[in-house]
Enzyme design. Sequence first.
Site, PDB file in Angstrom:
ATOM      1  N   ASP A 211       0.847  -1.192   0.000  1.00  0.00           N
ATOM      2  CA  ASP A 211       0.000   0.000   0.000  1.00  0.00           C
ATOM      3  C   ASP A 211       0.885   1.245   0.000  1.00  0.00           C
ATOM      4  OD1 ASP A 211      -2.805   0.157   0.037  1.00  0.00           O
ATOM      5  OD2 ASP A 211      -2.808   1.002   2.049  1.00  0.00           O
TER       6      ASP A 211
ATOM      7  N   TYR B 201       2.294   4.853   1.231  1.00  0.00           N
ATOM      8  CA  TYR B 201       2.259   5.579   2.510  1.00  0.00           C
ATOM      9  C   TYR B 201       1.090   6.544   2.482  1.00  0.00           C
ATOM     10  CZ  TYR B 201       7.144   3.994   2.990  1.00  0.00           C
ATOM     11  OH  TYR B 201       8.287   3.245   3.078  1.00  0.00           O
TER      12      TYR B 201
ATOM     13  N   PHE C 167       7.943   1.584  -0.819  1.00  0.00           N
ATOM     14  CA  PHE C 167       8.947   1.791   0.243  1.00  0.00           C
ATOM     15  C   PHE C 167       9.669   3.125   0.145  1.00  0.00           C
ATOM     16  CE2 PHE C 167       8.712  -2.936   0.033  1.00  0.00           C
ATOM     17  CZ  PHE C 167       8.279  -3.163   1.338  1.00  0.00           C
TER      18      PHE C 167
ATOM     19  N   HIS D 165       9.284  -9.444   6.127  1.00  0.00           N
ATOM     20  CA  HIS D 165       9.067  -8.037   5.756  1.00  0.00           C
ATOM     21  C   HIS D 165      10.036  -7.149   6.536  1.00  0.00           C
ATOM     22  CE1 HIS D 165       6.869  -4.236   5.221  1.00  0.00           C
ATOM     23  NE2 HIS D 165       6.310  -4.825   4.174  1.00  0.00           N
TER      24      HIS D 165
END
Length: 221
Positions: free
Chosen positions: A65, A67, A78, A187
């Site tokens: 998703d 930010y 990221f 992750h």
Amino acid sequence: MNVKIETSWKSVLSEEFEKPYFKSLAEYVRHEYKNGLCFPPGNKIFSAFNHCSFDALKAVIIGQDPYHGKGQAHGLCFSVNEGISHPPSLINIFKELESDIGKPYPKSGNLESWADQGVLLLNATLTVRAHMAGSHQNKGWEEFTDAVIGKISEEKEKVIFLLWGGYAKRKGKLIDTNKHHVLTSGHPSPLSANRGLWFGNKHFSKTNFLLQQDGYSPIVW
């Protein structure tokens, strides 16, 4: 939502843009951006594709998703805009980079330089409502980005897929492992990293080793 996307992707994904689900998705995204604050900015929704053409693609990193805080998202998973403090997952990515290949911790959290070298930084969902994590999930984006992964698997060879965490690993079923390399780990989020599932995966050096083995230039991470 105007789909302004790099030419080689436009050719590969042209059928997808004509499908009913994508037209409904485009209408939904248009409505959301018109009636509230959403991220990334409209002209950055397809940045992952515009910085990394289908033809130049070497590796894929899959996020979930964008930010949802002000000024963070700019269309690459990221990654954050220049001058924005680094979110926890990105901090851990940079720490692993430091221990893996000795790269000093960078000041900027903008990963455009990775994308420009052939790393597709692909979120499964490409938009989000401000301060509402996951608010644009299950509206069609996942179907679109699954199709992207499928097209890469089908039409390319020797692409390196970096699947971090359970969500990304589930995308592995879309990838032909006879043609491509798949690297998996936990992750980079603190929850996973602090349980020993992220640090030490050496995915950055492994990616470069595989690229060189296959006759491609390594990524300057």
